[in-house]
Design a protein around this motif. Structure first.
Motif, PDB file in Angstrom:
ATOM      1  N   ASP A   1     -12.366  11.619 -26.392  1.00  0.00           N
ATOM      2  CA  ASP A   1     -13.410  11.514 -25.362  1.00  0.00           C
ATOM      3  C   ASP A   1     -14.038  10.121 -25.352  1.00  0.00           C
ATOM      4  O   ASP A   1     -14.392   9.601 -24.294  1.00  0.00           O
ATOM      5  N   GLU A   2     -14.170   9.506 -26.513  1.00  0.00           N
ATOM      6  CA  GLU A   2     -14.728   8.151 -26.587  1.00  0.00           C
ATOM      7  C   GLU A   2     -13.793   7.128 -25.939  1.00  0.00           C
ATOM      8  O   GLU A   2     -14.241   6.135 -25.393  1.00  0.00           O
TER       9      GLU A   2
ATOM     10  N   LYS B   1      -4.232   3.715 -17.400  1.00  0.00           N
ATOM     11  CA  LYS B   1      -3.579   4.989 -17.677  1.00  0.00           C
ATOM     12  C   LYS B   1      -3.603   5.239 -19.184  1.00  0.00           C
ATOM     13  O   LYS B   1      -3.293   4.345 -19.973  1.00  0.00           O
ATOM     14  N   LEU B   2      -3.945   6.453 -19.528  1.00  0.00           N
ATOM     15  CA  LEU B   2      -3.865   6.866 -20.927  1.00  0.00           C
ATOM     16  C   LEU B   2      -2.461   7.380 -21.195  1.00  0.00           C
ATOM     17  O   LEU B   2      -1.933   8.181 -20.422  1.00  0.00           O
ATOM     18  N   PHE B   3      -1.857   6.923 -22.279  1.00  0.00           N
ATOM     19  CA  PHE B   3      -0.592   7.518 -22.681  1.00  0.00           C
ATOM     20  C   PHE B   3      -0.676   7.934 -24.142  1.00  0.00           C
ATOM     21  O   PHE B   3      -1.403   7.342 -24.939  1.00  0.00           O
TER      22      PHE B   3
ATOM     23  N   ALA C   1       0.814  20.644 -29.649  1.00  0.00           N
ATOM     24  CA  ALA C   1      -0.565  20.980 -30.019  1.00  0.00           C
ATOM     25  C   ALA C   1      -1.504  19.829 -29.666  1.00  0.00           C
ATOM     26  O   ALA C   1      -2.592  20.043 -29.126  1.00  0.00           O
ATOM     27  N   LEU C   2      -1.070  18.608 -29.932  1.00  0.00           N
ATOM     28  CA  LEU C   2      -1.892  17.439 -29.613  1.00  0.00           C
ATOM     29  C   LEU C   2      -2.003  17.255 -28.100  1.00  0.00           C
ATOM     30  O   LEU C   2      -3.078  16.973 -27.578  1.00  0.00           O
ATOM     31  N   LYS C   3      -0.897  17.466 -27.383  1.00  0.00           N
ATOM     32  CA  LYS C   3      -0.918  17.357 -25.917  1.00  0.00           C
ATOM     33  C   LYS C   3      -1.926  18.333 -25.315  1.00  0.00           C
ATOM     34  O   LYS C   3      -2.678  17.982 -24.403  1.00  0.00           O
TER      35      LYS C   3
ATOM     36  N   GLY D   1      -5.811  15.278 -19.997  1.00  0.00           N
ATOM     37  CA  GLY D   1      -6.113  14.131 -19.150  1.00  0.00           C
ATOM     38  C   GLY D   1      -5.275  12.913 -19.462  1.00  0.00           C
ATOM     39  O   GLY D   1      -5.557  11.817 -18.990  1.00  0.00           O
ATOM     40  N   VAL D   2      -4.212  13.085 -20.227  1.00  0.00           N
ATOM     41  CA  VAL D   2      -3.307  11.984 -20.550  1.00  0.00           C
ATOM     42  C   VAL D   2      -2.309  11.843 -19.397  1.00  0.00           C
ATOM     43  O   VAL D   2      -1.747  12.832 -18.934  1.00  0.00           O
TER      44      VAL D   2
END
Length: 176
Positions: free
Chosen positions: A44-45, A116-118, A141-143, A148-149
């Motif tokens: 979130d940061e 863009k976040l990847f 699990a991380l995805k 929002g990635v």
């Protein structure tokens, strides 16, 4: 009266099954690995507050994905690659990067800045099979935890982790 006691027995069996399945069939724990609250907070940061450029995640003790390194907002992609590979030649890691680039749209006078976040799964060819399997099976699990990635990248060698290759993947869905 007999059917009522039978229904109570079935109810208790269903409640037991629900309790067991809650622990063992959680989709965020498909490999038995869970995502720490610190991962979600730092995500979130990066995404909302724009406090950091990147985060590197590690699986600790084969049970928990946690934060290993955080890059300042002025950090470069090269800093990210250095941190994701810092643990050693055959060590897997996850990385989240807030990538910025200029995009020229047809008809526009000036190119626009895009972000863009990847999320990257770094599993080098030299990694042990057990580590590759653990990181690959825990990637979902991380995805699911980091919503929002924009893009997911899997890299196994220096050509796949290169800035040019990653930027090409990020630009694939851009309008021309």
């Amino acid at each position: 009266m007999k059917s009522l006691s039978l229904n109570k027995n079935w109810l208790s069996v269903l409640q037991m099954f629900a309790a067991v399945s809650k622990n063992y069939m959680n989709p965020l724990k498909a490999s038995g690995v869970s995502v720490s609250d610190a991962c979600k907070t730092v995500f979130d940061e990066v995404k909302k507050a724009k406090k950091h450029r990147y985060v590197v995640f590690v699986i600790k003790d084969d049970v928990m994905i946690d934060v290993e390194a955080i890059g300042d907002r002025d950090a470069t992609y090269e800093d990210f690659v250095t941190d994701i590979q810092k643990a050693g030649k055959g060590m897997c890691r996850y990385g989240l990067f807030d990538y910025e680039y200029l995009h020229a749209v047809q008809g526009a006078a000036e190119p626009t800045k895009k972000q863009k976040l990847f999320l990257m799964l770094w599993c080098p060819d030299e990694a042990k099979i057990k580590a590759k399997m653990l990181y690959s099976s825990s990637f979902d699990a991380l995805k699911k935890a980091l919503t929002g990635v924009a893009k997911y990248v899997e890299a196994t060698d220096s050509s796949e982790i290169s800035k040019e290759e990653v930027e090409n993947k990020l630009r694939q869905n851009d309008r021309m």
